[in-house]
Write an enzyme that holds these catalytic residues in place. Sequence first.
Site, PDB file in Angstrom:
ATOM      1  N   CYS A  66      13.330  60.579 -13.271  1.00  0.00           N
ATOM      2  CA  CYS A  66      12.518  59.395 -12.928  1.00  0.00           C
ATOM      3  C   CYS A  66      13.401  58.316 -12.305  1.00  0.00           C
ATOM      4  O   CYS A  66      13.019  57.679 -11.318  1.00  0.00           O
ATOM      5  CB  CYS A  66      11.842  58.814 -14.171  1.00  0.00           C
ATOM      6  SG  CYS A  66      10.681  59.922 -14.996  1.00  0.00           S
TER       7      CYS A  66
ATOM      8  N   CYS B 154      14.156  58.697 -18.591  1.00  0.00           N
ATOM      9  CA  CYS B 154      14.028  59.950 -17.834  1.00  0.00           C
ATOM     10  C   CYS B 154      14.966  59.947 -16.626  1.00  0.00           C
ATOM     11  O   CYS B 154      14.777  59.159 -15.698  1.00  0.00           O
ATOM     12  CB  CYS B 154      12.561  60.095 -17.412  1.00  0.00           C
ATOM     13  SG  CYS B 154      12.243  61.338 -16.155  1.00  0.00           S
TER      14      CYS B 154
END
Length: 116
Positions: A33, A30
């Site tokens: 992230c 991600c």
Amino acid sequence: MATIDLKTADFDSTVADNDIVLVDFWASWCGPCRQFGPIFERVSEKHPGVVFAKVDTEAEQQLASAAGIKSIPTLMVFKQGYLVFNQAGALPPDALEDLVNQVIDLDVEKALADQG
């Protein structure tokens, strides 16, 4: 305090045994992230009395499912065992710092009484 990796087996006790716990649900694939990770780490270093925990949603799929994680990153904040913040999306450093300070100042018992 640096961030800790949180596993399913430790989640409930970590939330119950600490006054304030911030939990970052993330995954290595991600992009947002990976951008939020260093911010989360830096802010954790400014607040040694607060637990900053990370949950790898790939490794801990059962925990992510039980927590109702629909998108990542998702940040959950617990104070005195109560979920007081739950939001998907990465926060900029100033917003995360402000959130931590708001949670530190939050009177959970008063907030619960105001709801009732």
